[in-house]
Design an enzyme around this catalytic site. Structure first.
Site, PDB file in Angstrom:
ATOM      1  N   HIS A  93     -20.312   0.622 -19.480  1.00 33.55           N
ATOM      2  CA  HIS A  93     -21.567  -0.121 -19.345  1.00 33.55           C
ATOM      3  C   HIS A  93     -21.880  -0.566 -17.920  1.00 33.55           C
ATOM      4  CE1 HIS A  93     -18.810  -3.599 -19.699  1.00 33.55           C
ATOM      5  NE2 HIS A  93     -19.742  -4.280 -19.080  1.00 33.55           N
ATOM      6  N   GLU A  97     -24.371   0.820 -12.622  1.00 33.32           N
ATOM      7  CA  GLU A  97     -24.715  -0.280 -11.729  1.00 33.32           C
ATOM      8  C   GLU A  97     -23.737  -0.413 -10.568  1.00 33.32           C
ATOM      9  OE1 GLU A  97     -25.803  -5.053 -12.116  1.00 33.32           O
ATOM     10  OE2 GLU A  97     -24.937  -3.966 -13.798  1.00 33.32           O
ATOM     11  N   ASP A  98     -22.449  -0.145 -10.817  1.00 31.47           N
ATOM     12  CA  ASP A  98     -21.421  -0.460  -9.821  1.00 31.47           C
ATOM     13  C   ASP A  98     -20.838   0.748  -9.102  1.00 31.47           C
ATOM     14  OD1 ASP A  98     -21.735  -3.080 -10.497  1.00 31.47           O
ATOM     15  OD2 ASP A  98     -20.012  -3.176 -11.839  1.00 31.47           O
ATOM     16  N   ASP A 160     -20.403  -7.814 -23.787  1.00 29.42           N
ATOM     17  CA  ASP A 160     -20.258  -7.976 -22.335  1.00 29.42           C
ATOM     18  C   ASP A 160     -20.369  -9.450 -21.954  1.00 29.42           C
ATOM     19  OD1 ASP A 160     -20.329  -7.396 -19.498  1.00 29.42           O
ATOM     20  OD2 ASP A 160     -22.505  -7.555 -19.606  1.00 29.42           O
TER      21      ASP A 160
END
Length: 759
Positions: A93, A97-98, A160
């Site tokens: 997840h 983004e990272d 999360d």
């Protein structure tokens, strides 16, 4: 999150369930057995290995290897019964983004289903629910749309958030409080609406811990202090119940004491305005049996053993909560003379209470198709309502208020005469019920019967009421209804009726007047043209529809509209282009005025706010109150007031001979702090009269840094109200932006700029 912390001394230990999955995949490569289960294990293992390699060298604020977080999220989703794609999304997840991995690469490696889940969670992670009102409302809209497309997206996000809350202590205090507040206001209610009790309780308690640490510690100590006595008392009661159920032949799966979570105890103390020592039912006895019939038989046993407290029995089996929660709740006087709550449910009901919508995956169906749940499912009526409000409520503040109310589980259940159950917000009335059934039933509501008795329309409905709406063809909504309806749907449909009823008739009448004057051919194109919009603005109306409505009810004359339209036509450089753009309207039907005087070029060095009057006495005309950004013209006055600055098209300029007109323009480079920075504008707003409408309008003006010089409100019984405001505006752009925001308010019917006749 912190991805750059120093190298951690904490070792990552693979949890047992993941180790078994890796072993299963390894063994499957050596076996010729069915590949269905191993295939799922293979997807989960590949997702873990990919996440492990990409997050290597990244660390959380706690100093832990970052991989601990996605593994924990995947484990929570596995416990909920999520399928392989959902667990894989838990591992992945944060990847988009990272890291440098793209969504396309995710799809190539793990399939479209995993990609869509990860993309959905990534988008949710970017939403800021503590930002400015407009942005916050937009984030809510996007979140509910994502939920509507695949409900699993929000479940992954909840997992999360839960793990992040468990490790919140490592963040700065301000960041902790921000995340905790967002969790309590948004994500815990969402978990509740999805029925995931085990998430909801922990999210609430963790938020409580960081938002009110002193109260949290106090209740925690009080609960721990009395734990031994409480557990001994509950164990004794449980043994008595087991013995009696065995005597009457009711099999049971479990009978045990259940302490209430800390935030629930705080809420009960606040709701009842009592101290902890005065709250007796801080724990409950839970009885789990096999069938619905055994639930009611067990209830009879409980009421036979202990005296029930009147009014404290709730049947959530016959009337489940919107999140599908089912159970029998009763409060009785226990052996020590203190109230005791008893919950009775089946094993399936218990799974639903713990896992909510996830119980649908964990205990019911197989395959992946069942995961794609949308608001068409009966269990998501509350989500359908939230989606409906997105189109009904345009004002961001109002939308946010209804959304946050709608997330909390405070419903009342009533019946139609046919026996259908209707869920309404607590405090709902027969009018709310009528509009929930159908808009036309609400619009023609003339009366109501509740439990076969005539009642007033503002009667508060209670659980179990049977409601019948009486309609009449000539009945219409009353503005008074807005004072007692509580559901956003009812409130908005009443407003819509008032906005549409008289306004549509007046717009139609205005169109007819123009049609008689200009002919029918090409009228539609003319009404949508730029010259028509310009004419509307020069008549002080925000849109062409506003202009037509005013023309229809006689607020403005047809002659003035045609004059403004002629001027707008002349501004066009070519009559041929104008005629072609209007689809055949004869330009001769709109006799043209002389060409407007050309404004002088801007002089950047000028210190005057208006170019063309440097060194001369001038004033801004009060009849049309022009503001920077609007075309203007100067008029040499006959008295000693110098030059009067008007908006081009002002009716007071029409009779002025050309030799008295002075070409002028606004100086966009004016930086002289001694000059006025704002200009007076008078506006009139027609609104549905309700408490707080003026406050809502003034708050929009405050948001735009607009000063209000004066305000006057005129109200009439069961009619719309008129609000006249004098405001100070910097320029035309600010005025347009403000008009747009005020017109979004649900109670605003009409908004126009006023002309003040100059003396």
């Amino acid at each position: 999150m912190n991805l750059t912390a120093p190298t951690s001394t904490i070792e990552f230990v693979i949890p047992e369930w993941l180790r078994e999955c890796l072993n299963t995949r390894h063994l499957s490569h050596k076996s010729d057995a069915s590949h269905e289960a191993p295939g799922e294990a293979d997807l989960i293992c590949r997702a873990f290995e990919f996440a492990y390699s990409l997050h290597e060298g990244q660390y959380r604020a706690s100093g832990e290897p970052y991989i601990i977080h996605p593994v924990a999220v995947a484990g929570l989703l596995r416990d909920l019964g999520g399928g392989s794609a959902m667990i894989a999304a838990g591992f992945l997840h944060d990847i988009v983004e990272d890291t440098d991995v793209t969504s396309e690469e995710l799809e190539q490696r793990f399939g479209k289903e995993v990609r869509l889940l990860v993309e959905g969670v990534t988008k949710l992670s970017k939403f800021n629910f503590s930002s400015k009102t407009e942005r916050q409302a937009e984030n809510f809209r996007r979140m509910f749309l994502a939920m509507a497309q695949d409900i699993r997206v929000i479940v992954v996000k909840l997992a999360d958030r839960l793990h992040n809350m468990r490790t919140l202590e490592y963040l700065p205090d301000q960041k902790r409080r921000q995340i905790a507040l967002e969790t309590r206001e948004i994500f815990a209610p969402l978990a509740n609406r999805l029925g995931i009790g085990r998430f909801k309780w922990e999210l609430e308690d963790l938020s409580f811990k960081y938002l009110e640490p002193e109260s949290y510690r106090e209740i925690q100590e009080l609960v721990a202090e009395k734990r031994a006595d409480r557990e001994a008392r509950l164990t004794k009661i449980a043994e008595s119940l087991k013995h009696r159920l065995q005597q009457v032949g009711i099999p049971y799966n479990e009978i045990s004491g259940r302490p209430k979570h800390l935030y629930g105890i705080l809420q009960k103390m606040q709701r009842q305005q009592k101290g902890y020592n005065e709250i007796y039912d801080v724990a409950a006895i839970r009885i789990i049996v096999n069938t619905n019939d055994e639930c009611y038989r067990a209830l009879a046993v409980v009421h036979d053993m202990f005296r029930p407290i009147p009014g404290r029995f709730k049947d959530y089996i016959g009337l489940p909560k919107p999140n599908r929660y089912q159970s029998l709740h009763t409060v009785v006087i226990g052996p020590s003379g203190k109230p005791l709550e008893v919950q009775i449910r089946t094993l399936e009901m218990h799974h639903i209470a713990e896992y909510g919508i996830a119980a649908h995956w964990k205990y019911k169906e197989t395959g992946n198709s069942h995961h794609q749940m949308t608001p068409t499912d009966e269990k998501f009526t509350w989500l359908r309502q939230l989606l409906d409000w997105q189109s009904d409520l345009k004002d961001a503040q109002e939308y946010l208020e209804h959304i946050k109310d709608g997330l909390f589980d405070g419903d009342v259940y009533v019946f139609t005469p046919n026996g259908d159950v209707v869920s309404l917000s607590r405090g709902a009335t027969p009018v709310d019920f009528a509009y929930r059934i159908h808009t036309e039933i609400g619009n023609h509501c003339a009366g109501a019967r509740v439990n076969e008795r005539m009642v007033t329309l503002d009667t508060l409905l209670k659980n179990g009421d049977i409601v019948e709406i009486l309609t009449q063809k000539n009945s219409r909504p009353s503005l008074d209804w807005l004072n007692f309806v509580v559901t956003p749907g009812a409130r908005n449909r009443i407003r819509q009726w008032y906005k549409r009823s008289n306004r549509e008739e007046n717009i139609a009448r205005g169109r007819e007047m123009l049609e008689r004057e200009l002919g029918k051919n090409g009228l539609e194109a003319l009404l949508k043209s730029a010259p028509m919009q310009t004419a509307a603005e020069r008549c002080n109306y925000h849109s062409v529809e506003d202009l037509l409505a005013a023309l229809g009810y006689g607020e403005i004359t047809l002659n003035l509209v045609l004059n403004r339209l002629r001027e707008a036509v002349k501004v066009q450089q070519s009559i041929a282009k104008a005629s072609e753009g209007w689809g055949g309207i004869d330009p001769q039907a709109l006799p043209l005025l002389p060409a407007p005087t050309k404004a002088p070029p801007l002089l950047p060095s000028s210190k005057s706010p208006i170019i063309g009057v440097e060194g001369l006495l001038y004033h801004v005309a009060g009849c049309c109150t022009p503001v920077p950004g609007e075309p203007i013209i100067g008029v040499v006055t006959r008295g000693s007031r110098g030059i009067s600055i008007h908006r081009q098209g002002c009716p007071n300029v029409e009779p002025v001979p050309g030799d008295r007109l002075v070409p002028v323009n606004w100086n966009s480079t004016d930086h002289d702090s001694g000059r006025p920075q704002t200009y007076p504008v008078d506006i009139q707003i027609e609104v549905i009269d309700r408490v707080g409408v003026l406050k809502d309008i003034l708050s929009r003006l405050t948001d735009n840094n607009i000063n209000v010089r004066n305000a006057q409100v005129k109200t009439y019984p069961d009619q719309t109200a008129m609000i006249d405001l004098g405001i100070d505006i910097r320029d035309h752009e600010q005025l347009e932006r403000t008009f747009t925001q005020i017109k979004k308010l649900s109670d605003v019917l009409n908004l126009r700029r006023l002309n003040q006749v100059e003396g």
